[in-house]
Design an enzyme around this catalytic site. Sequence first.
Site, PDB file in Angstrom:
ATOM      1  N   CYS A   9     -45.996 -26.607 -98.245  1.00 52.98           N
ATOM      2  CA  CYS A   9     -45.801 -27.507 -97.109  1.00 52.98           C
ATOM      3  C   CYS A   9     -44.337 -27.390 -96.694  1.00 52.98           C
ATOM      4  O   CYS A   9     -43.638 -26.482 -97.147  1.00 52.98           O
ATOM      5  CB  CYS A   9     -46.224 -28.946 -97.419  1.00 52.98           C
ATOM      6  SG  CYS A   9     -45.215 -29.836 -98.622  1.00 52.98           S
ATOM      7  N   ARG A  15     -47.355 -33.135 -99.638  1.00 45.97           N
ATOM      8  CA  ARG A  15     -48.662 -32.486 -99.583  1.00 45.97           C
ATOM      9  C   ARG A  15     -48.843 -31.385-100.619  1.00 45.97           C
ATOM     10  O   ARG A  15     -49.830 -31.380-101.354  1.00 45.97           O
ATOM     11  CB  ARG A  15     -48.911 -31.930 -98.179  1.00 45.97           C
ATOM     12  CG  ARG A  15     -48.978 -33.024 -97.122  1.00 45.97           C
ATOM     13  CD  ARG A  15     -48.982 -32.477 -95.724  1.00 45.97           C
ATOM     14  NE  ARG A  15     -47.684 -31.864 -95.416  1.00 45.97           N
ATOM     15  CZ  ARG A  15     -47.452 -31.106 -94.348  1.00 45.97           C
ATOM     16  NH1 ARG A  15     -48.435 -30.850 -93.498  1.00 45.97           N
ATOM     17  NH2 ARG A  15     -46.256 -30.600 -94.129  1.00 45.97           N
ATOM     18  N   ASP A 128     -48.665 -34.449 -92.287  1.00 48.83           N
ATOM     19  CA  ASP A 128     -47.534 -34.854 -93.107  1.00 48.83           C
ATOM     20  C   ASP A 128     -47.471 -36.387 -93.123  1.00 48.83           C
ATOM     21  O   ASP A 128     -47.319 -37.007 -92.079  1.00 48.83           O
ATOM     22  CB  ASP A 128     -46.241 -34.275 -92.527  1.00 48.83           C
ATOM     23  CG  ASP A 128     -45.057 -34.434 -93.453  1.00 48.83           C
ATOM     24  OD1 ASP A 128     -45.103 -35.282 -94.371  1.00 48.83           O
ATOM     25  OD2 ASP A 128     -44.073 -33.703 -93.265  1.00 48.83           O
TER      26      ASP A 128
END
Length: 157
Positions: A9, A15, A128
Amino acid sequence: MKKKILFICLGNICRSPSAEAIMKHYVAKRGQEDQFYIDSAGISGYHSGDPADERMQAHAIRRGYELTSLSRKFYPDADFENFDMIIGMDDQNVRDLRRMATTEEERGKIYKMTDFCRRFSYRDSVPDPYYGGAAGFELVLDLLEDAVEGLLEQLKD
């Protein structure tokens, strides 16, 4: 031979460390730890050496996942060589990875996490959660659980 999977990420604090922890959890539940090497990294090295975001950790712990990894930057030269699959959490991550890849072989290792989802038709991205509230962190975990199950199913075949 172990299947080596790297989750990516932007900052490697929400994440991708969650994807790493969930994948490790599911692999352990299946008794397949000896078949996988699982790691995560960030496109940016801004958070290098930091633990996962405290809010992400709190939500993950409630589901039985421990986010123990420390953030690290993605290193194209080493990571493209050392991993079989490099899985970005969103379209921008995938674009960045494709830009860093120098060969067709490297480009062939790049995947998007939501492509493995089975239950959710959330094809765009794992969003996100950094600037959002609790629901964002829960959505990330829902999507990652679904995608990890789909990924393990696909790897079984």
